[in-house]
Scaffold this motif. Structure first.
Motif, mmCIF file in Angstrom:
data_model
loop_
_atom_site.group_PDB
_atom_site.id
_atom_site.type_symbol
_atom_site.label_atom_id
_atom_site.label_comp_id
_atom_site.label_asym_id
_atom_site.label_seq_id
_atom_site.Cartn_x
_atom_site.Cartn_y
_atom_site.Cartn_z
ATOM 1 N N PHE A 79 0.862 -1.174 0.000
ATOM 2 C CA PHE A 79 0.000 0.000 0.000
ATOM 3 C C PHE A 79 0.903 1.229 0.000
ATOM 4 O O PHE A 79 1.776 1.372 0.862
ATOM 5 C CB PHE A 79 -0.917 0.003 1.229
ATOM 6 N N SER A 80 0.681 2.105 -0.985
ATOM 7 C CA SER A 80 1.581 3.237 -1.173
ATOM 8 C C SER A 80 0.822 4.555 -1.124
ATOM 9 O O SER A 80 -0.115 4.769 -1.898
ATOM 10 C CB SER A 80 2.299 3.095 -2.526
ATOM 11 N N GLY A 87 -2.969 14.085 8.561
ATOM 12 C CA GLY A 87 -3.615 12.895 9.116
ATOM 13 C C GLY A 87 -2.758 11.659 8.948
ATOM 14 O O GLY A 87 -1.557 11.734 8.715
ATOM 15 N N ALA A 88 -3.405 10.509 9.051
ATOM 16 C CA ALA A 88 -2.698 9.238 8.880
ATOM 17 C C ALA A 88 -2.318 9.055 7.415
ATOM 18 O O ALA A 88 -2.942 9.609 6.511
ATOM 19 C CB ALA A 88 -3.579 8.089 9.339
ATOM 20 N N ALA A 89 -1.284 8.271 7.179
ATOM 21 C CA ALA A 89 -0.847 7.988 5.809
ATOM 22 C C ALA A 89 -1.905 7.179 5.072
ATOM 23 O O ALA A 89 -2.557 6.302 5.650
ATOM 24 C CB ALA A 89 0.479 7.237 5.832
ATOM 25 N N GLU A 90 -2.068 7.476 3.784
ATOM 26 C CA GLU A 90 -3.008 6.727 2.950
ATOM 27 C C GLU A 90 -2.693 5.234 3.014
ATOM 28 O O GLU A 90 -3.606 4.399 3.068
ATOM 29 C CB GLU A 90 -2.927 7.205 1.508
ATOM 30 N N GLU A 111 4.245 1.684 2.269
ATOM 31 C CA GLU A 111 5.128 2.740 1.775
ATOM 32 C C GLU A 111 4.367 4.032 2.051
ATOM 33 O O GLU A 111 3.403 4.353 1.362
ATOM 34 C CB GLU A 111 5.405 2.555 0.279
ATOM 35 N N ASP A 112 4.769 4.758 3.079
ATOM 36 C CA ASP A 112 3.938 5.855 3.590
ATOM 37 C C ASP A 112 4.579 7.243 3.466
ATOM 38 O O ASP A 112 4.258 8.145 4.232
ATOM 39 C CB ASP A 112 3.551 5.594 5.050
ATOM 40 N N THR A 117 2.339 10.386 -7.727
ATOM 41 C CA THR A 117 2.457 9.086 -8.383
ATOM 42 C C THR A 117 3.915 8.765 -8.696
ATOM 43 O O THR A 117 4.353 7.621 -8.550
ATOM 44 C CB THR A 117 1.608 9.059 -9.670
ATOM 45 N N TRP A 118 4.666 9.777 -9.119
ATOM 46 C CA TRP A 118 6.094 9.558 -9.385
ATOM 47 C C TRP A 118 6.796 9.061 -8.125
ATOM 48 O O TRP A 118 7.596 8.119 -8.157
ATOM 49 C CB TRP A 118 6.734 10.844 -9.893
ATOM 50 N N GLU A 119 6.488 9.678 -6.983
ATOM 51 C CA GLU A 119 7.089 9.257 -5.713
ATOM 52 C C GLU A 119 6.608 7.873 -5.308
ATOM 53 O O GLU A 119 7.385 7.082 -4.748
ATOM 54 C CB GLU A 119 6.771 10.268 -4.616
ATOM 55 N N ASN A 120 5.326 7.556 -5.571
ATOM 56 C CA ASN A 120 4.839 6.197 -5.294
ATOM 57 C C ASN A 120 5.774 5.175 -5.929
ATOM 58 O O ASN A 120 6.228 4.223 -5.277
ATOM 59 C CB ASN A 120 3.440 5.973 -5.878
#
Length: 199
Positions: A79-80, A87-90, A111-112, A117-120
């Motif tokens: 999960f990225s 708030g909390a990470a997606e 991966e928080d 999207t590039w960073e994902n």
């Protein structure tokens, strides 16, 4: 009567166009890599509230259903997505939803840190080095964009991309024309060879 018929035909054409374009995007930049180990990368969407929003819940479901039946024990779900508005990470919200609502008990990696999207893609690359197949789950246009980014950053890993189960005929049908319009806008930076369809 003629006007109503014309509107009905236009509506059906818009639905068919949205369906076709999303189908096409779901099949672009993927191959048919084999092997036992797979990673399913689920990309997060802006989530300022304390629980996973509607879009992230759907992405989690698409990610979980993308796990190949024959590799369920050799799959990692990544999960990225970072925190939105403090708030909390997606990634954490999606993982919580997968475990609590879907009762998913497979291997999960978070991966928080990503905000784009590039960073994902940049941040999940170290988690993909040792897998045989890579699936990216999101709305079809967004997943295609992420696959193109992986191809730009690590062409060797992009060779391992296979289809996720994030397109199903009839799913989201009413909003697919809108998703198609938005997708065309978000994908405007992709090159022609990054839209190649693998059938």
């Amino acid at each position: 009567m003629r006007r109503r018929t014309g509107l009905a035909v236009a509506g059906v054409a818009a639905l068919a166009w949205g369906e076709w374009l999303n189908w096409r995007w779901s099949r672009a930049l993927v191959g048919n890599s084999g092997g036992a180990a797979e990673a399913v990368v689920v990309l997060g969407y802006r989530n300022p509230q304390a629980t996973a929003n509607f879009i992230n819940r759907w992405r989690v479901r698409a990610g979980i259903r993308s796990i190949a039946a024959d590799s369920a024990y050799d799959t990692r779900v990544i999960f990225s997505g970072g925190a939105t508005s403090g708030g909390a990470a997606e990634a954490q919200l999606m993982a919580d939803y997968a475990k609590s609502a879907l009762e998913f008990d497979g291997r999960v990696i978070l991966e928080d840190q990503s905000a784009t999207t590039w960073e994902n893609i940049t941040n999940v690359i170290p988690l993909l080095e040792d897998v045989d197949r890579i699936k990216i789950a999101s709305q079809p246009a967004h997943a295609l964009k992420a696959r193109a980014y992986l191809r730009r950053q690590r062409p060797d890993l992009a060779e391992k991309l296979v289809r996720a189960d994030d397109y199903r005929s009839g799913e989201w049908m009413v909003v697919k024309p809108l998703l198609a319009l938005y997708g065309l806008w978000t994908l405007r930076g992709l090159k022609a060879d990054e839209r190649n369809v693998s059938l």
